[in-house]
Scaffold this motif. Structure first.
Motif, PDB file in Angstrom:
ATOM      1  N   TYR B  91       0.827  -1.203   0.000  1.00 59.37           N
ATOM      2  CA  TYR B  91       0.000   0.000   0.000  1.00 59.37           C
ATOM      3  C   TYR B  91       0.866   1.260   0.000  1.00 59.37           C
ATOM      4  O   TYR B  91       1.929   1.289   0.614  1.00 59.37           O
ATOM      5  N   ALA B 118       2.394   1.793 -10.146  1.00 57.19           N
ATOM      6  CA  ALA B 118       1.673   1.030  -9.123  1.00 57.19           C
ATOM      7  C   ALA B 118       1.147  -0.277  -9.719  1.00 57.19           C
ATOM      8  O   ALA B 118       1.263  -1.349  -9.124  1.00 57.19           O
ATOM      9  N   ARG B 119       0.579  -0.184 -10.929  1.00 57.62           N
ATOM     10  CA  ARG B 119       0.068  -1.389 -11.581  1.00 57.62           C
ATOM     11  C   ARG B 119       1.171  -2.386 -11.879  1.00 57.62           C
ATOM     12  O   ARG B 119       1.009  -3.587 -11.691  1.00 57.62           O
ATOM     13  N   LEU B 123       1.302  -2.293  -6.413  1.00 56.07           N
ATOM     14  CA  LEU B 123       1.145  -1.368  -5.287  1.00 56.07           C
ATOM     15  C   LEU B 123      -0.255  -0.770  -5.365  1.00 56.07           C
ATOM     16  O   LEU B 123      -0.720  -0.402  -6.439  1.00 56.07           O
ATOM     17  N   GLU B 124      -0.918  -0.669  -4.226  1.00 51.84           N
ATOM     18  CA  GLU B 124      -2.229  -0.029  -4.198  1.00 51.84           C
ATOM     19  C   GLU B 124      -2.099   1.330  -3.508  1.00 51.84           C
ATOM     20  O   GLU B 124      -1.641   1.411  -2.367  1.00 51.84           O
ATOM     21  N   ILE B 125      -2.472   2.393  -4.197  1.00 54.16           N
ATOM     22  CA  ILE B 125      -2.393   3.731  -3.607  1.00 54.16           C
ATOM     23  C   ILE B 125      -3.698   3.976  -2.851  1.00 54.16           C
ATOM     24  O   ILE B 125      -4.771   4.007  -3.442  1.00 54.16           O
ATOM     25  N   VAL B 126      -3.600   4.125  -1.538  1.00 55.76           N
ATOM     26  CA  VAL B 126      -4.798   4.060  -0.694  1.00 55.76           C
ATOM     27  C   VAL B 126      -5.124   5.375   0.015  1.00 55.76           C
ATOM     28  O   VAL B 126      -6.144   5.470   0.705  1.00 55.76           O
TER      29      VAL B 126
END
Lengths: 338, 338
Positions: B91, B118-119, B123-126
């Motif tokens: 994250y 991110a893709r 990675l997930e940008i939260v």
């Protein structure tokens, strides 16, 4: 189109649409952009994460704040986000950008302020980053822990009361005092400075809210009006607020007779918790909390998220300046360095 | 004393002493300030966390870099820290400070660059934060996951070989090309720009290192000489480096005949992994990795952390500029906006 035209919240909405596209398979995310902190599932609990920045000349000046106060505050505002989710903090990262001519002593004091608040609220500062920059920019990230159900912005229900911890408008009054060197007595100045520069994150209070079954909360960083608006929008409800019931500290009421209502509605940076609950829960919560707990209004079924301000007689009133703090908003160009 | 006199690393050392005092009871911290990322125990694995900042006019200029490239890079340099621990990212939080007159389109492009990387690396940008500021400051924090044993800076053993992934000096050459508009052919300029502005975090390579038993690694952000120095200091060892063995890309060797060795030793921002291992492991690693893996020297028992540079004949040489990148260091005032 400039970001000043779209405004902070328009920008966040746009970006959350773009960033929403990054969800990998296997994501354990519960809450992303849009609540006080992000939240994802671990094995036996929920991890919370938040980040916040303070910029010299925008959020503070080195004339008005000591380095030690800035160290306290950059962590306090992050801890407040964890509190608003009903979580407790664990680990913090600090990213520090500052001019090469900064005194080492100043940076030491900054970190002493961080250590002071970290100790009080059991936060461990575990890493960070230091870069050169033309002016001071402080960023902290805090990772914390919570359990389901969290306090969220999206769980308010029509018919619930709206309550807030502590007092509203004091921090904005403190900024006003420091910026314009207002003539108040020493005790008042010192009280207002403390509230503005050393806010106490309502972590214990967040735990109390959970204990008594509260599900919906937000921390008041941008002013009651704006933050209640965020909560209403996320919950798909409306609200009424009785302006005569807003908890305004006597020092603010006395020192800011003409503006105290505006300060309380939209001054921002109080870092109090706003929450929704039924009467009975609020009575229990009030009996357990050391700080004042004040009912200021009611959640309505108005799905447009509209907030109606009511006077003593229950008549709708319009406040001149009820937008609250928004970055890039032209309306706030008169309040530099808050 | 100004921070410019103490320097970035003196400042980090001072502050880690002050911040070391925040350890609460029940802390699960494994590694705090001083490694590529902080690490703490969860139930069945280790959580990693890191933060990094890029400042306009110090790390980049808007003339030299596109917004999309900046979006890629601010996450890439954080992911590189996770890679250097042998972890994988989960994250991310992004804190964005920018002038009110910034175009919304620019910010959209910035976030598109973030989404792109991110893709690619799951990675997930939260979450994040947007503030007004006089100039652009980008900060990202990334939380990731690893398993014991991690790759650390403190596990190098005398007698081990020192190896690096990829090429060294290319990013610094890229900065030089963009800053001074050097006359190179289009293909070379485009290669160097890509390496400098769109570094690829060595996440898969970090996993390969772990698989073959590597225990000690660091990412090369400040230049080989400086980052190897950090690793030696943390491990209580010394090192020899054979300067003729440094992997320098033909484009850099051709375009920077006089300075390529300095660029490779201390240019910085390559975001390659430096690791230590025995010959056999390195052969296995080389056969599995797609990028070059080059042995550049050897860990010695010199407890002072001294690094000796050797020429082709094994004779010690002194390089003119072998300090590497350090914030606030006066030596680097000639390389603005890297």
């Amino acid at each position: 189109v400039k970001v000043s035209e779209l405004g902070e919240f328009g920008l966040i909405e746009l970006l959350s649409r773009i960033l929403g596209e990054t969800k990998p398979s296997g994501s354990q995310l519960i809450l992303g952009i849009g609540d006080d902190a992000a939240a994802w599932n671990e094995n036996h609990y929920i991890t919370l994460a938040t980040t916040d920045t303070m910029v010299q000349g925008v959020h503070f000046t080195l004339e008005n704040a000591t380095w030690r106060e800035l160290g306290w505050k950059i962590l306090a505002i992050n801890l407040s986000d964890i509190a608003a989710m009903g979580g407790l903090p664990l680990y913090g990262l600090v990213s520090l950008a500052l001019p090469a001519e900064t005194e080492v002593r100043s940076v030491t004091q900054l970190y002493e302020g961080m250590v002071e608040i970290a100790r009080q609220f059991s936060l461990e500062i575990v890493g960070g980053n230091i870069s050169e920059a033309p002016s001071v920019v402080l960023t902290a990230s805090v990772v914390g822990r919570g359990n389901a159900p969290l306090l969220t912005r999206s769980a308010a229900i029509p018919g619930e009361m709206i309550a807030v911890t502590g007092y509203l408008g004091s921090a904005a009054a403190g900024l006003d005092v420091l910026t314009h060197q207002l003539q108040l007595n020493d005790k008042s100045v010192s009280f207002l400075r403390e509230v503005y520069l050393r806010p106490r994150p309502r972590l214990a209070e967040g735990q109390t809210l959970l204990k008594w079954g509260v599900r919906s909360a937000i921390d008041i960083s941008d002013g009651l009006f704006q933050d209640l608006g965020h909560l209403c929008k996320m919950s798909g409800v409306g609200a009424t607020v009785r302006i005569d019931d807003l908890p305004i500290h006597p020092i603010v009421r006395d020192g800011f007779r003409d503006s105290c209502l505006d300060l309380a509605l939209s001054g921002g940076e109080d870092y109090e918790l706003l929450f929704t609950a039924n009467d009975e829960s609020i009575a229990d919560i009030r009996s357990e909390m050391e700080c004042p707990v004040t009912v200021v209004g009611e959640i309505t079924g108005d799905k447009s998220g509209h907030i109606t301000l009511l006077d003593k007689k229950g008549k709708a009133v319009v406040q001149g300046h009820n937008k609250g703090w928004e970055h890039f908003s032209k309306a706030r160009s008169d309040t530099k360095a808050r």
